[in-house]
Scaffold this motif. Structure first.
Motif, PDB file in Angstrom:
ATOM      1  N   HIS A  71       0.887  -1.101  -0.059  1.00 22.14           N
ATOM      2  CA  HIS A  71       0.028  -0.106   0.114  1.00 22.14           C
ATOM      3  C   HIS A  71       0.938   1.285  -0.007  1.00 22.14           C
ATOM      4  O   HIS A  71       0.399   2.414  -0.163  1.00 22.14           O
ATOM      5  CB  HIS A  71      -1.011   0.005   1.249  1.00 22.14           C
ATOM      6  CG  HIS A  71      -0.037   0.296   2.574  1.00 22.14           C
ATOM      7  ND1 HIS A  71       0.443  -0.735   3.198  1.00 22.14           N
ATOM      8  CD2 HIS A  71      -0.039   1.358   3.308  1.00 22.14           C
ATOM      9  CE1 HIS A  71       1.107  -0.365   4.310  1.00 22.14           C
ATOM     10  NE2 HIS A  71       0.786   0.860   4.181  1.00 22.14           N
TER      11      HIS A  71
ATOM     12  N   PRO B 115      -3.248  10.099  -2.331  1.00 20.06           N
ATOM     13  CA  PRO B 115      -4.618  10.172  -2.258  1.00 20.06           C
ATOM     14  C   PRO B 115      -5.426   9.907  -3.307  1.00 20.06           C
ATOM     15  O   PRO B 115      -6.497   9.346  -3.382  1.00 20.06           O
ATOM     16  CB  PRO B 115      -5.043  11.637  -1.679  1.00 20.06           C
ATOM     17  CG  PRO B 115      -3.788  12.267  -1.078  1.00 20.06           C
ATOM     18  CD  PRO B 115      -2.720  11.620  -1.788  1.00 20.06           C
TER      19      PRO B 115
ATOM     20  N   ALA C  67      -5.887   5.940  -4.273  1.00 22.78           N
ATOM     21  CA  ALA C  67      -6.550   4.627  -3.250  1.00 22.78           C
ATOM     22  C   ALA C  67      -7.299   3.682  -4.133  1.00 22.78           C
ATOM     23  O   ALA C  67      -7.009   2.752  -3.514  1.00 22.78           O
ATOM     24  CB  ALA C  67      -7.407   5.526  -2.529  1.00 22.78           C
ATOM     25  N   ASP C  68      -7.449   4.099  -5.355  1.00 24.05           N
ATOM     26  CA  ASP C  68      -8.172   3.010  -6.222  1.00 24.05           C
ATOM     27  C   ASP C  68      -7.299   1.811  -6.588  1.00 24.05           C
ATOM     28  O   ASP C  68      -7.823   0.830  -7.216  1.00 24.05           O
ATOM     29  CB  ASP C  68      -8.831   3.325  -7.330  1.00 24.05           C
ATOM     30  CG  ASP C  68      -7.940   4.402  -8.206  1.00 24.05           C
ATOM     31  OD1 ASP C  68      -6.989   4.836  -7.784  1.00 24.05           O
ATOM     32  OD2 ASP C  68      -8.486   4.530  -9.477  1.00 24.05           O
TER      33      ASP C  68
ATOM     34  N   GLY D  19      -5.022   0.857  -4.227  1.00 22.06           N
ATOM     35  CA  GLY D  19      -4.491  -0.114  -3.070  1.00 22.06           C
ATOM     36  C   GLY D  19      -3.255   1.016  -2.486  1.00 22.06           C
ATOM     37  O   GLY D  19      -2.916   0.633  -1.377  1.00 22.06           O
TER      38      GLY D  19
ATOM     39  N   ARG E  47      -2.033   3.888  -0.169  1.00 22.67           N
ATOM     40  CA  ARG E  47      -2.504   4.420   0.863  1.00 22.67           C
ATOM     41  C   ARG E  47      -1.549   5.590   1.863  1.00 22.67           C
ATOM     42  O   ARG E  47      -1.967   6.097   2.793  1.00 22.67           O
ATOM     43  CB  ARG E  47      -3.268   3.656   2.046  1.00 22.67           C
ATOM     44  CG  ARG E  47      -4.436   2.888   1.354  1.00 22.67           C
ATOM     45  CD  ARG E  47      -5.036   2.115   2.505  1.00 22.67           C
ATOM     46  NE  ARG E  47      -4.531   1.030   3.285  1.00 22.67           N
ATOM     47  CZ  ARG E  47      -4.233   0.079   2.970  1.00 22.67           C
ATOM     48  NH1 ARG E  47      -4.445  -0.665   1.807  1.00 22.67           N
ATOM     49  NH2 ARG E  47      -3.116  -1.099   3.661  1.00 22.67           N
ATOM     50  N   GLU E  48      -0.349   5.261   1.326  1.00 21.00           N
ATOM     51  CA  GLU E  48       0.668   5.977   2.179  1.00 21.00           C
ATOM     52  C   GLU E  48       1.920   6.186   1.111  1.00 21.00           C
ATOM     53  O   GLU E  48       2.274   5.305   0.179  1.00 21.00           O
ATOM     54  CB  GLU E  48       1.369   5.035   3.260  1.00 21.00           C
ATOM     55  CG  GLU E  48       2.396   5.570   4.147  1.00 21.00           C
ATOM     56  CD  GLU E  48       2.875   4.590   5.099  1.00 21.00           C
ATOM     57  OE1 GLU E  48       3.907   5.068   5.756  1.00 21.00           O
ATOM     58  OE2 GLU E  48       2.003   3.529   5.503  1.00 21.00           O
TER      59      GLU E  48
END
Length: 309
Positions: free
Chosen positions: A32, A59, A62-63, A65, A67-68
């Protein structure tokens, strides 16, 4: 009791040995995370340049995967090669020559051309004093030329390749006072474009090479110098900078990163982050002319590395 302790130590030792030989995967809990890398001699400054764009991109992924986001600096190209091969870095922003070195050394792939300050392509210019008697590359035999540093695309790799292709032998000089043999071109590194133009103007060296953008910059070539100098050769254009990704990056992540970066030029929320990202104005898809230019740069990196260094 002693036997039991001995068996326990043996079991622990076996577990440690087994752990040591197991391969370390990049996936699972790190899937992620999007890691942006940079070869840097000033990590603090580069972190401030990279972080805003990474914060903008994450951001919007996100679709797929993500997240960071993280930033990982490398002290040199070999370390970045290692990071890319081991999956520790996903995305790198670099010059054309450094990008091609990462492709050859670590299997990295060009994702996009980076337009900086409205310019996506540039070329190398060779220049000398108007009273030097130099009018062509062949006139550099027995003369000296100043480059910037051994990592520069426009002020080392491309001009060095140009000289090699003309059949001009090259030798590194110990100082501006050193002279090459009669049938070769002596070169040395001035560390900055301003030093290159100063050395030429002061007759410490016979010629210099830098990008056409730097040649037009009063901060790098003062007007007082430029009126006494002239350009006597120019190379074809090539991409100014590249966004590179590791070769085994998941296709969905690669495609989404490409989409987000291309769209950023039309998003007001990205303008400040792009400005900090080395004054980037747009990210552009690679065209056929870019592919041809990068093939030339790649050949230049290989020939300079094998025939000069």
């Amino acid at each position: 009791m002693i036997a039991s302790s001995a068996r326990l130590r043996a079991v622990l030792l076996a577990m440690l040995v087994a752990a040591a030989v197991l391969p370390v995967a990049h996936g699972s809990e790190e899937d992620h995370v999007l890691v942006l890398g940079r070869i840097s001699d000033d990590p603090n400054a580069h972190y401030r340049q990279l972080k805003p764009l990474l914060d903008y991109v994450v951001p919007r992924m996100a679709d797929v995967g993500i997240r960071e986001g993280r930033i990982l600096m490398a002290r040199d190209r070999k370390q970045m090669d290692s990071y890319l091969r081991r999956g520790r870095v996903d995305w790198v922003t670099e010059t054309a020559a450094s990008g091609m070195q990462l492709q050859m050394g670590a299997g990295a792939e060009p994702l996009l051309v980076t337009e900086r300050s409205g310019v996506s392509r540039y070329r190398t210019v060779f220049f000398a004093r108007t009273d030097s008697g130099i009018a062509s590359l062949e006139d550099l035999k027995g003369r000296s030329v100043a480059f910037q540093n051994p990592n520069s695309t426009s002020a080392y790799y491309m001009p060095a390749l140009t000289l090699i292709e003309r059949g001009l032998p090259m030798e590194i000089l110990l100082s501006p006072r050193d002279r090459p043999v009669a049938d070769s071109v002596g070169y040395l590194f001035a560390r900055s474009e301003l030093n290159i133009s100063t050395w030429v103007h002061k007759r410490l060296v016979d010629a210099g090479a830098m990008s056409n953008l730097d040649w037009r910059s009063p901060q790098r070539v003062p007007d007082l110098y430029r009126r006494d100098m002239m350009v006597f050769h120019e190379t074809p254009e090539y991409p100014r900078a590249l966004e590179m990704v590791r070769g085994d990056l998941a296709p969905a992540i690669k495609a989404r990163l490409r989409e987000v970066l291309i769209a950023a030029a039309d998003d007001p929320d990205a303008s400040e982050a792009m400005l900090r990202f080395f004054k980037t104005t747009r990210f552009l898809p690679l065209k056929e002319e870019d592919e041809r230019s990068l093939a030339l740069v790649r050949a230049g990196v290989k020939r300079v590395g094998s025939e000069i260094e």
